[in-house]
Design a protein around this motif. Structure first.
Motif, short mmCIF file in Angstrom:
data_model
loop_
_atom_site.label_atom_id
_atom_site.label_comp_id
_atom_site.label_asym_id
_atom_site.label_seq_id
_atom_site.Cartn_x
_atom_site.Cartn_y
_atom_site.Cartn_z
N GLN A 142 0.84 -1.20 0.00
CA GLN A 142 0.00 0.00 0.00
C GLN A 142 0.87 1.24 0.00
N HIS A 143 0.39 2.27 -0.69
CA HIS A 143 1.12 3.54 -0.76
C HIS A 143 0.51 4.56 0.19
N ARG A 144 1.36 5.44 0.66
CA ARG A 144 0.90 6.57 1.48
C ARG A 144 1.78 7.76 1.15
N ILE A 145 1.25 8.94 1.39
CA ILE A 145 1.98 10.17 1.12
C ILE A 145 2.21 10.90 2.44
N VAL A 146 3.45 11.30 2.66
CA VAL A 146 3.82 12.01 3.89
C VAL A 146 4.55 13.29 3.49
N PRO A 147 4.04 14.44 3.93
CA PRO A 147 4.73 15.71 3.62
C PRO A 147 5.98 15.88 4.47
N ARG A 148 7.04 16.41 3.87
CA ARG A 148 8.25 16.75 4.63
C ARG A 148 8.02 18.13 5.25
N PRO A 149 8.18 18.23 6.57
CA PRO A 149 7.97 19.53 7.22
C PRO A 149 8.92 20.60 6.68
N ARG A 150 8.42 21.81 6.59
CA ARG A 150 9.25 22.94 6.16
C ARG A 150 10.40 23.12 7.15
N GLY A 151 11.55 23.46 6.62
CA GLY A 151 12.70 23.71 7.48
C GLY A 151 13.45 22.46 7.89
N LEU A 152 13.02 21.31 7.42
CA LEU A 152 13.68 20.06 7.78
C LEU A 152 14.52 19.60 6.60
N ASP A 153 15.84 19.76 6.73
CA ASP A 153 16.72 19.29 5.66
C ASP A 153 17.26 17.91 6.03
N SER A 154 18.00 17.29 5.14
CA SER A 154 18.44 15.91 5.35
C SER A 154 19.34 15.76 6.58
N GLU A 155 20.17 16.75 6.85
CA GLU A 155 21.06 16.65 8.01
C GLU A 155 20.26 16.69 9.32
N ILE A 156 19.36 17.64 9.42
CA ILE A 156 18.54 17.76 10.63
C ILE A 156 17.60 16.57 10.74
N GLU A 157 17.09 16.10 9.60
CA GLU A 157 16.22 14.91 9.60
C GLU A 157 16.95 13.72 10.23
N GLY A 158 18.18 13.50 9.81
CA GLY A 158 18.96 12.39 10.36
C GLY A 158 19.15 12.50 11.86
N LEU A 159 19.45 13.70 12.33
CA LEU A 159 19.62 13.93 13.77
C LEU A 159 18.31 13.72 14.52
N ALA A 160 17.21 14.17 13.93
CA ALA A 160 15.89 14.01 14.57
C ALA A 160 15.52 12.53 14.67
N VAL A 161 15.78 11.78 13.62
CA VAL A 161 15.49 10.34 13.63
C VAL A 161 16.32 9.65 14.70
N GLN A 162 17.61 9.97 14.77
CA GLN A 162 18.48 9.37 15.80
C GLN A 162 17.99 9.72 17.20
N ALA A 163 17.61 10.97 17.40
CA ALA A 163 17.16 11.41 18.72
C ALA A 163 15.88 10.70 19.14
N LEU A 164 14.89 10.63 18.23
CA LEU A 164 13.63 9.97 18.58
C LEU A 164 13.85 8.48 18.81
#
Length: 100
Positions: free
Chosen positions: A67-89
């Protein structure tokens, strides 16, 4: 702290401040980071990125069901910060003791 670390810290603070009093934005950020944890664990697969209206959305596929789903990327979230956020959570969730 060097200049690069200070810049990353500033970008993280800016992202957090942008959703601090915004319940919908906060939910969107959490949902996106949770989704990326699922991608890293192999539960979801990124099919493609769609850019439109100044936003990026990810088309994802559930590995088991297709099944497919669509998820919007939040504004202001670049790949570097995304990686840090994923690690933190992931770290926070790993520290939570679940009653057995």
């Amino acid at each position: 702290m060097n200049q690069r670390e200070a810049e990353v810290k500033r970008r993280i603070a800016s992202l957090v401040e942008s959703v601090e009093d915004d319940q919908d934005g906060s939910k969107e950020l959490f949902h996106y980071v949770w989704t990326m944890i699922c991608v890293r664990r192999g539960l979801l697969r990124v099919v493609r990125e769609v850019n439109g209206n100044g936003r990026t959305q990810l088309v994802l596929e559930e590995v088991r069901t297709g099944q497919h789903r669509i998820v919007p990327r939040p504004r202001g979230l670049d790949s570097e910060i995304e990686g840090l956020a994923v690690q933190a959570l992931a770290r926070i969730l790993g520290e939570i003791k679940i009653a057995q």
